[in-house]
Design a protein around this motif. Structure first.
Motif, PDB file in Angstrom:
ATOM      1  N   VAL A 177       0.856  -1.191   0.000  1.00 11.83           N
ATOM      2  CA  VAL A 177       0.000   0.000   0.000  1.00 11.83           C
ATOM      3  C   VAL A 177       0.890   1.239   0.000  1.00 11.83           C
ATOM      4  CG1 VAL A 177      -1.847   1.243   1.206  1.00 11.83           C
ATOM      5  CG2 VAL A 177      -1.743  -1.274   1.332  1.00 11.83           C
ATOM      6  N   CYS A 178       0.525   2.219  -0.821  1.00 12.54           N
ATOM      7  CA  CYS A 178       1.243   3.496  -0.859  1.00 12.54           C
ATOM      8  C   CYS A 178       0.225   4.625  -0.804  1.00 12.54           C
ATOM      9  CB  CYS A 178       2.021   3.650  -2.164  1.00 12.54           C
ATOM     10  SG  CYS A 178       3.235   2.358  -2.470  1.00 12.54           S
ATOM     11  N   SER A 179       0.539   5.681  -0.035  1.00 10.16           N
ATOM     12  CA  SER A 179      -0.356   6.827   0.057  1.00 10.16           C
ATOM     13  C   SER A 179       0.453   8.108  -0.067  1.00 10.16           C
ATOM     14  CB  SER A 179      -1.090   6.831   1.403  1.00 10.16           C
ATOM     15  OG  SER A 179      -1.867   5.660   1.576  1.00 10.16           O
ATOM     16  N   THR A 180      -0.177   9.149  -0.582  1.00  9.54           N
ATOM     17  CA  THR A 180       0.490  10.454  -0.677  1.00  9.54           C
ATOM     18  C   THR A 180      -0.544  11.566  -0.576  1.00  9.54           C
ATOM     19  OG1 THR A 180       1.868  11.876  -2.071  1.00  9.54           O
ATOM     20  CG2 THR A 180       0.394  10.361  -3.211  1.00  9.54           C
ATOM     21  N   GLY A 181      -0.163  12.650   0.075  1.00  6.36           N
ATOM     22  CA  GLY A 181      -1.079  13.774   0.273  1.00  6.36           C
ATOM     23  C   GLY A 181      -0.774  14.434   1.599  1.00  6.36           C
ATOM     24  N   LEU A 182      -1.765  15.061   2.190  1.00  7.25           N
ATOM     25  CA  LEU A 182      -1.581  15.785   3.444  1.00  7.25           C
ATOM     26  C   LEU A 182      -1.311  14.822   4.599  1.00  7.25           C
ATOM     27  CD1 LEU A 182      -1.678  18.599   4.814  1.00  7.25           C
ATOM     28  CD2 LEU A 182      -4.112  18.210   5.200  1.00  7.25           C
ATOM     29  N   ILE A 183      -0.367  15.209   5.460  1.00  9.16           N
ATOM     30  CA  ILE A 183      -0.029  14.432   6.650  1.00  9.16           C
ATOM     31  C   ILE A 183      -1.019  14.757   7.768  1.00  9.16           C
ATOM     32  CG2 ILE A 183       1.771  14.063   8.392  1.00  9.16           C
ATOM     33  CD1 ILE A 183       3.836  14.966   6.387  1.00  9.16           C
ATOM     34  N   GLY A 184      -1.318  13.751   8.603  1.00  8.70           N
ATOM     35  CA  GLY A 184      -2.031  14.035   9.851  1.00  8.70           C
ATOM     36  C   GLY A 184      -3.534  13.906   9.805  1.00  8.70           C
ATOM     37  N   GLU A 185      -4.052  13.424   8.670  1.00 11.12           N
ATOM     38  CA  GLU A 185      -5.503  13.241   8.598  1.00 11.12           C
ATOM     39  C   GLU A 185      -5.818  11.811   8.183  1.00 11.12           C
ATOM     40  OE1 GLU A 185      -7.383  16.320   6.308  1.00 11.12           O
ATOM     41  OE2 GLU A 185      -6.689  17.863   7.714  1.00 11.12           O
ATOM     42  N   ARG A 186      -6.885  11.276   8.744  1.00  8.18           N
ATOM     43  CA  ARG A 186      -7.324   9.927   8.386  1.00  8.18           C
ATOM     44  C   ARG A 186      -7.828   9.917   6.940  1.00  8.18           C
ATOM     45  NH1 ARG A 186      -9.471   7.005  12.753  1.00  8.18           N
ATOM     46  NH2 ARG A 186      -9.932   5.345  11.273  1.00  8.18           N
ATOM     47  N   LEU A 187      -7.713   8.786   6.289  1.00  6.92           N
ATOM     48  CA  LEU A 187      -8.271   8.637   4.946  1.00  6.92           C
ATOM     49  C   LEU A 187      -9.778   8.403   5.050  1.00  6.92           C
ATOM     50  CD1 LEU A 187      -5.606   6.237   3.373  1.00  6.92           C
ATOM     51  CD2 LEU A 187      -5.970   8.646   2.822  1.00  6.92           C
ATOM     52  N   PRO A 188     -10.554   8.918   4.109  1.00  5.41           N
ATOM     53  CA  PRO A 188     -12.009   8.657   4.107  1.00  5.41           C
ATOM     54  C   PRO A 188     -12.251   7.249   3.550  1.00  5.41           C
ATOM     55  CG  PRO A 188     -11.425  10.085   2.272  1.00  5.41           C
ATOM     56  CD  PRO A 188     -10.142   9.791   2.999  1.00  5.41           C
ATOM     57  N   MET A 189     -12.286   6.264   4.461  1.00  4.48           N
ATOM     58  CA  MET A 189     -12.375   4.862   4.021  1.00  4.48           C
ATOM     59  C   MET A 189     -13.671   4.579   3.265  1.00  4.48           C
ATOM     60  SD  MET A 189      -9.505   3.609   4.832  1.00  4.48           S
ATOM     61  CE  MET A 189      -9.689   1.817   4.775  1.00  4.48           C
ATOM     62  N   ASP A 190     -14.735   5.342   3.592  1.00  7.27           N
ATOM     63  CA  ASP A 190     -16.012   5.127   2.910  1.00  7.27           C
ATOM     64  C   ASP A 190     -15.931   5.475   1.423  1.00  7.27           C
ATOM     65  OD1 ASP A 190     -15.580   7.796   3.642  1.00  7.27           O
ATOM     66  OD2 ASP A 190     -17.724   8.257   3.650  1.00  7.27           O
ATOM     67  N   ARG A 191     -14.910   6.270   1.055  1.00  2.77           N
ATOM     68  CA  ARG A 191     -14.721   6.552  -0.365  1.00  2.77           C
ATOM     69  C   ARG A 191     -13.577   5.708  -0.949  1.00  2.77           C
ATOM     70  NH1 ARG A 191     -14.244  12.841   0.214  1.00  2.77           N
ATOM     71  NH2 ARG A 191     -14.717  12.377   2.390  1.00  2.77           N
ATOM     72  N   LEU A 192     -12.555   5.468  -0.105  1.00  2.00           N
ATOM     73  CA  LEU A 192     -11.394   4.729  -0.625  1.00  2.00           C
ATOM     74  C   LEU A 192     -11.756   3.292  -1.015  1.00  2.00           C
ATOM     75  CD1 LEU A 192      -8.411   4.344  -1.262  1.00  2.00           C
ATOM     76  CD2 LEU A 192      -7.976   4.013   1.186  1.00  2.00           C
ATOM     77  N   LEU A 193     -12.501   2.577  -0.154  1.00  2.00           N
ATOM     78  CA  LEU A 193     -12.759   1.153  -0.432  1.00  2.00           C
ATOM     79  C   LEU A 193     -13.612   0.949  -1.688  1.00  2.00           C
ATOM     80  CD1 LEU A 193     -13.028  -0.338   3.174  1.00  2.00           C
ATOM     81  CD2 LEU A 193     -11.027  -0.072   1.676  1.00  2.00           C
ATOM     82  N   PRO A 194     -14.691   1.730  -1.883  1.00  2.00           N
ATOM     83  CA  PRO A 194     -15.395   1.623  -3.176  1.00  2.00           C
ATOM     84  C   PRO A 194     -14.481   1.987  -4.349  1.00  2.00           C
ATOM     85  CG  PRO A 194     -16.757   2.780  -1.553  1.00  2.00           C
ATOM     86  CD  PRO A 194     -15.394   2.608  -0.928  1.00  2.00           C
ATOM     87  N   GLY A 195     -13.569   2.905  -4.121  1.00  2.00           N
ATOM     88  CA  GLY A 195     -12.609   3.258  -5.167  1.00  2.00           C
ATOM     89  C   GLY A 195     -11.720   2.081  -5.529  1.00  2.00           C
ATOM     90  N   VAL A 196     -11.337   1.301  -4.512  1.00  2.00           N
ATOM     91  CA  VAL A 196     -10.531   0.104  -4.777  1.00  2.00           C
ATOM     92  C   VAL A 196     -11.310  -0.878  -5.657  1.00  2.00           C
ATOM     93  CG1 VAL A 196      -9.464  -1.926  -3.699  1.00  2.00           C
ATOM     94  CG2 VAL A 196      -9.115   0.357  -2.694  1.00  2.00           C
ATOM     95  N   ASP A 197     -12.604  -1.044  -5.333  1.00  2.00           N
ATOM     96  CA  ASP A 197     -13.445  -1.929  -6.163  1.00  2.00           C
ATOM     97  C   ASP A 197     -13.504  -1.436  -7.609  1.00  2.00           C
ATOM     98  OD1 ASP A 197     -14.052  -3.560  -3.992  1.00  2.00           O
ATOM     99  OD2 ASP A 197     -15.782  -2.338  -3.404  1.00  2.00           O
TER     100      ASP A 197
END
Lengths: 388, 388
Positions: free
Chosen positions: B111-131
């Motif tokens: 897994v790799c992530s990039t963007g602003l530090i210090g905030e949780r990822l919006p999993m409700d959008r990320l997981l459908p995005g993975v699908d």
């Protein structure tokens, strides 16, 4: 005020034509005694300007009766001819002072220069300037000397610390390129205390360590940095070492703070206080890493309490800490606790000029504060236009 | 082109709503085998993002069948919940891929992530995005993946190196915060060569050392830097170690050069070539000191061949050299010889985008080149406005 506040000193500042603007550019500080003890701290840069190489030798002798300072040219990276220019300046001043007072050798004259690197000084203007500065020497000449050593400074920096029957005075210049182990700065401190060179040296090193050396405006280290402390003994009072160190430290801190507040193009004065460090070296290393991080500095310029960039900067150090135990407060708001988001960053008010960053490493009892500035458009502008 | 140039790989890039702009922000790279060998190089920052901590463990296992990358959030400084988010993302992708193909465990997903530090990822959008990204997987999906990992990048970065019957492909992102021991960058390289994890590791480390690790745009070291190399073995060809290293190095150098040319707000691409060093470490230390010096960087932004600032930067290092033996050329003009002024600085033409600085230490046979950018108004603007 300033270097002429303690008894036994005269000073002056005159225009000699080194600066195109016609502003004053040659300064003198003369110690009329009875003593002529001296200590000095010089740049840690291995590329040292000719006046630094000269003054290091002179200070090693333990006796300095006069300091000649010029702005309008650093006399750095000028090779053997540049060193001969410095030597000739000291010889010239020694002869000019001997002509109107007690005999004085070039080996008792320290030289400081500041300005553009890599160009020879115009000696045909500098030496007549030295003569004019000798003629202008006065018991209240400290303010004129402070003005004559300015480069991009917007105001002169002077200090005066009064102790029990004796005094420490000082002048300094520097408005950018501030870095550890001295900023691009010249500083002359004077005192009428009775003190031997080794006591002066101890006091000066202790004072610089917690003042100029904690200033890190842009991480750049100059070729010319010099801090001199001259003691005339004219008060007849010999303070204890702790007392002397305390007064010199107060004077250095006052001047360091003035340098910070006049840093080129800065809009913020930022104190990075590292607490909970395993030792003072760790605290200083962490403070410096944050102070030198361009992403932290640009964020603060943009009034953005971006604590993630602070943690990323802390993470580049070798200091003892657990990444999951780091706390960070910005202007009193603990935006980060235990390595993660805590109080709402929107609560942080960054609209003022003073910014206080507190980093708790939770690794021990030591602490240190590093002072820096933000990275602004004006910084880029001033430093991209300085020599061309 | 890119990660799908070698046989055995599919990729995709889709918008999942992590970026406010609606631009693509979730990418997949899937290794369909037959082999699933992997190597990885990660940030040296001690504050490591959750996906870095996760992927380090996964790569240690030596087998990776899929990489999921997101822009729009770094998932750094998010503590245990952030790590759980990364774990859940890997589990989700493993299940989604297993549903449409051979069985796959989360332990084979990087897994790799990039963007602003210090905030949780919006999993409700990320997981459908993975699908959605799984549904979009394609043999020509490399270009879409390259676009989906962009942050402040103005253009996608891809590479393809063709060897004797096998290929190396790659995508990368990063447009600032470039520093040694990796830039703030994500990079996925693929190859259809047959290679064991230890051979991949050796090739990748050797390649990074002379490419990404020689890039020092602003001296800042990110929490998320990751370079992965996946080998499918689909070509059936097992190159020698030297051959593999050469191809991976060519791919990394190509991507590094693309990162440099897209660095945030830069107007110059600066090569600092240090020659005559006692050893390679000295050459790299000197190159980095110059690359990180804000006074050098602002001078170059101002088209000012201020070689004195270069010497002052060299003087801050511990490298072996004699200050009176330093030579410096800027764009081919030897403005400094033997530590002093030489050819007329007015001869230096700095109007172009490419700047070549050559520093001869006259201390030995070693050499190294560090790449950096200038420090511009636009850099300050972009980095003061990034998160607020």
């Amino acid at each position: 005020m300033s270097v002429t506040a303690p008894r036994g000193f005269r000073a002056s500042g005159v225009p000699a034509g080194l600066k195109a603007s016609g502003a004053p550019d040659v300064a003198l500080v003369v110690n009329d005694g009875p003593a002529a003890a001296v200590a000095g701290v010089f740049t840690a840069n291995r590329v040292k300007a000719a006046p630094v190489l000269w003054s290091q030798q002179v200070v090693r002798g333990g006796q300095v009766r006069a300091v000649v300072l010029n702005s309008g040219g650093a006399n750095a990276c000028t090779g053997a001819p540049g060193f001969q220019d410095t030597h000739a300046t000291a010889e010239h001043l020694a002869a000019a002072l001997t002509a109107v007072g007690p005999e004085l050798g070039a080996g008792e004259v320290a030289v400081c220069s500041t300005g553009l690197i890599g160009e020879r000084l115009p000696m045909d203007r500098l030496l007549p300037g030295v003569d004019a500065a000798v003629a202008a020497l006065a018991l209240d000449g400290g303010a004129a000397a402070a003005r004559a050593i300015m480069t991009t400074d917007t105001r002169p920096k002077t200090t005066e610390v009064n102790a029990e029957g004796w005094t420490v005075g000082g002048i300094a210049k520097g408005a950018g390129m501030l870095a550890p182990a001295l900023a691009t700065m010249l500083c002359v401190l004077t005192t009428d205390a009775v003190a031997e060179p080794d006591a002066l040296d101890e006091a000066l090193r202790a004072a610089c360590r917690v003042s100029f050396d904690r200033l890190d405006s842009d991480g750049c280290l100059s070729t010319n940095d010099t801090v001199l402390l001259l003691a005339s003994g004219a008060s007849g009072i010999a303070p204890g070492r702790a007392e002397l160190t305390a007064a010199v430290t107060t004077a250095c801190r006052d001047l360091a703070r003035q340098l910070l507040s006049d840093a080129e193009g800065a809009t913020k004065e930022i104190a990075i206080e590292v607490v909970g460090a395993a030792d003072e070296d760790d605290a200083v290393e962490v403070g410096r890493a944050v102070a030198r991080n361009n992403l932290v500095k640009t964020a603060l310029f943009g009034n953005d309490p971006n604590w993630g960039r602070i943690l990323a900067a802390v993470g580049t150090t070798r200091a003892a800490f657990d990444p999951d135990a780091l706390d960070v407060a910005i202007n009193g708001v603990w935006v980060c606790r235990a390595g993660g988001a805590a109080e709402d960053r929107a609560k942080v008010d960054l609209t003022g000029r003073d910014v206080d960053i507190r980093i708790d490493l939770h690794a021990g009892p030591a602490t240190a504060t590093i002072w820096t500035n933000d990275l602004s458009h004006a910084y880029v502008h001033e430093n991209s236009a300085y020599s061309s």
